[in-house]
Design a protein around this motif. Structure first.
Motif, PDB file in Angstrom:
ATOM      1  N   ARG A 147       0.834  -1.195   0.000  1.00 57.44           N
ATOM      2  CA  ARG A 147       0.000   0.000   0.000  1.00 57.44           C
ATOM      3  C   ARG A 147       0.867   1.242   0.000  1.00 57.44           C
ATOM      4  O   ARG A 147       1.990   1.246   0.455  1.00 57.44           O
ATOM      5  CB  ARG A 147      -0.885  -0.010   1.240  1.00 57.44           C
ATOM      6  N   GLY A 148       0.273   2.313  -0.509  1.00 54.76           N
ATOM      7  CA  GLY A 148       0.981   3.584  -0.544  1.00 54.76           C
ATOM      8  C   GLY A 148       1.042   4.219   0.831  1.00 54.76           C
ATOM      9  O   GLY A 148       0.397   3.770   1.775  1.00 54.76           O
ATOM     10  N   PRO A 149       1.805   5.283   0.942  1.00 53.66           N
ATOM     11  CA  PRO A 149       1.939   5.947   2.235  1.00 53.66           C
ATOM     12  C   PRO A 149       0.695   6.766   2.584  1.00 53.66           C
ATOM     13  O   PRO A 149      -0.143   7.054   1.739  1.00 53.66           O
ATOM     14  CB  PRO A 149       3.129   6.880   2.012  1.00 53.66           C
ATOM     15  N   VAL A 150       0.633   7.146   3.826  1.00 57.80           N
ATOM     16  CA  VAL A 150      -0.333   8.134   4.291  1.00 57.80           C
ATOM     17  C   VAL A 150       0.453   9.431   4.431  1.00 57.80           C
ATOM     18  O   VAL A 150       1.581   9.440   4.932  1.00 57.80           O
ATOM     19  CB  VAL A 150      -0.965   7.720   5.641  1.00 57.80           C
ATOM     20  N   HIS A 151      -0.129  10.514   3.955  1.00 58.06           N
ATOM     21  CA  HIS A 151       0.521  11.817   4.042  1.00 58.06           C
ATOM     22  C   HIS A 151      -0.087  12.597   5.199  1.00 58.06           C
ATOM     23  O   HIS A 151      -1.259  12.405   5.542  1.00 58.06           O
ATOM     24  CB  HIS A 151       0.309  12.602   2.744  1.00 58.06           C
ATOM     25  N   ALA A 152       0.706  13.474   5.767  1.00 59.84           N
ATOM     26  CA  ALA A 152       0.207  14.353   6.822  1.00 59.84           C
ATOM     27  C   ALA A 152       0.678  15.769   6.535  1.00 59.84           C
ATOM     28  O   ALA A 152       1.839  15.991   6.192  1.00 59.84           O
ATOM     29  CB  ALA A 152       0.711  13.908   8.189  1.00 59.84           C
ATOM     30  N   LEU A 153      -0.238  16.709   6.645  1.00 61.40           N
ATOM     31  CA  LEU A 153       0.085  18.131   6.506  1.00 61.40           C
ATOM     32  C   LEU A 153      -0.019  18.732   7.893  1.00 61.40           C
ATOM     33  O   LEU A 153      -1.116  18.899   8.428  1.00 61.40           O
ATOM     34  CB  LEU A 153      -0.889  18.819   5.541  1.00 61.40           C
ATOM     35  N   LEU A 154       1.145  18.996   8.492  1.00 61.96           N
ATOM     36  CA  LEU A 154       1.134  19.570   9.839  1.00 61.96           C
ATOM     37  C   LEU A 154       2.453  20.254  10.126  1.00 61.96           C
ATOM     38  O   LEU A 154       3.479  19.931   9.551  1.00 61.96           O
ATOM     39  CB  LEU A 154       0.826  18.513  10.895  1.00 61.96           C
ATOM     40  N   ASP A 155       2.368  21.229  11.013  1.00 63.92           N
ATOM     41  CA  ASP A 155       3.577  21.964  11.377  1.00 63.92           C
ATOM     42  C   ASP A 155       3.816  21.998  12.881  1.00 63.92           C
ATOM     43  O   ASP A 155       4.767  22.601  13.337  1.00 63.92           O
ATOM     44  CB  ASP A 155       3.553  23.378  10.794  1.00 63.92           C
ATOM     45  N   ARG A 176       3.388   3.636   6.605  1.00 65.29           N
ATOM     46  CA  ARG A 176       4.420   4.572   6.160  1.00 65.29           C
ATOM     47  C   ARG A 176       3.807   5.969   6.112  1.00 65.29           C
ATOM     48  O   ARG A 176       2.810   6.194   5.433  1.00 65.29           O
ATOM     49  CB  ARG A 176       4.916   4.159   4.784  1.00 65.29           C
ATOM     50  N   LEU A 177       4.397   6.894   6.849  1.00 61.05           N
ATOM     51  CA  LEU A 177       3.867   8.250   6.956  1.00 61.05           C
ATOM     52  C   LEU A 177       4.858   9.236   6.364  1.00 61.05           C
ATOM     53  O   LEU A 177       6.046   9.199   6.689  1.00 61.05           O
ATOM     54  CB  LEU A 177       3.622   8.601   8.429  1.00 61.05           C
ATOM     55  N   LEU A 178       4.364  10.107   5.496  1.00 60.16           N
ATOM     56  CA  LEU A 178       5.183  11.176   4.937  1.00 60.16           C
ATOM     57  C   LEU A 178       4.597  12.503   5.410  1.00 60.16           C
ATOM     58  O   LEU A 178       3.429  12.791   5.162  1.00 60.16           O
ATOM     59  CB  LEU A 178       5.174  11.116   3.412  1.00 60.16           C
ATOM     60  N   VAL A 179       5.403  13.297   6.083  1.00 61.12           N
ATOM     61  CA  VAL A 179       4.935  14.555   6.665  1.00 61.12           C
ATOM     62  C   VAL A 179       5.391  15.731   5.815  1.00 61.12           C
ATOM     63  O   VAL A 179       6.561  15.824   5.435  1.00 61.12           O
ATOM     64  CB  VAL A 179       5.449  14.715   8.109  1.00 61.12           C
ATOM     65  N   SER A 180       4.465  16.620   5.522  1.00 59.15           N
ATOM     66  CA  SER A 180       4.748  17.864   4.796  1.00 59.15           C
ATOM     67  C   SER A 180       4.362  19.029   5.688  1.00 59.15           C
ATOM     68  O   SER A 180       3.400  18.949   6.448  1.00 59.15           O
ATOM     69  CB  SER A 180       3.937  17.922   3.494  1.00 59.15           C
ATOM     70  N   ARG A 181       5.107  20.120   5.547  1.00 59.24           N
ATOM     71  CA  ARG A 181       4.819  21.307   6.362  1.00 59.24           C
ATOM     72  C   ARG A 181       4.026  22.361   5.613  1.00 59.24           C
ATOM     73  O   ARG A 181       3.486  23.281   6.228  1.00 59.24           O
ATOM     74  CB  ARG A 181       6.120  21.901   6.872  1.00 59.24           C
ATOM     75  N   THR A 182       3.966  22.263   4.292  1.00 60.59           N
ATOM     76  CA  THR A 182       3.225  23.240   3.494  1.00 60.59           C
ATOM     77  C   THR A 182       2.348  22.502   2.481  1.00 60.59           C
ATOM     78  O   THR A 182       2.651  21.369   2.101  1.00 60.59           O
ATOM     79  CB  THR A 182       4.170  24.182   2.717  1.00 60.59           C
ATOM     80  N   PRO A 183       1.283  23.150   2.023  1.00 59.39           N
ATOM     81  CA  PRO A 183       0.447  22.525   0.995  1.00 59.39           C
ATOM     82  C   PRO A 183       1.229  22.201  -0.282  1.00 59.39           C
ATOM     83  O   PRO A 183       0.983  21.174  -0.917  1.00 59.39           O
ATOM     84  CB  PRO A 183      -0.640  23.569   0.725  1.00 59.39           C
ATOM     85  N   GLU A 184       2.190  23.034  -0.632  1.00 66.78           N
ATOM     86  CA  GLU A 184       2.992  22.779  -1.825  1.00 66.78           C
ATOM     87  C   GLU A 184       3.835  21.520  -1.654  1.00 66.78           C
ATOM     88  O   GLU A 184       3.928  20.693  -2.564  1.00 66.78           O
ATOM     89  CB  GLU A 184       3.906  23.982  -2.127  1.00 66.78           C
TER      90      GLU A 184
END
Length: 79
Positions: free
Chosen positions: A2-10, A28-36
């Protein structure tokens, strides 16, 4: 696989709790800090869903959710 789960948080405190939970259940979690950053990660990695921290600012979170829903792949979004 399965693909990762993404999180948008700062929020670093919230991030550590989300990462610990994901690791505990084998996600598997990939964290992003910005919408871009989030958009780029989804395009590069695909994914099973997106967690959005509404505490990062309502305007930014709502804009990110709207962009996800208008994108080529509709993700499951939990905010």
């Amino acid at each position: 696989m399965r693909g990762p789960v993404h999180a948008l948080l700062d929020d670093l405190f919230f991030r550590s709790r989300i990462e610990a939970t994901a690791a505990a259940v084998g996600v598997r979690l990939l964290v992003s800090r910005t919408p871009e950053e989030l958009r780029e990660a989804i395009e590069a990695e695909g994914g099973e869903g997106v967690l959005v921290d509404l505490g990062m600012g309502t305007d930014e979170a709502v804009a990110a959710i709207g962009a996800l829903k208008r994108g080529p792949r509709t993700s499951i979004v939990v905010a």
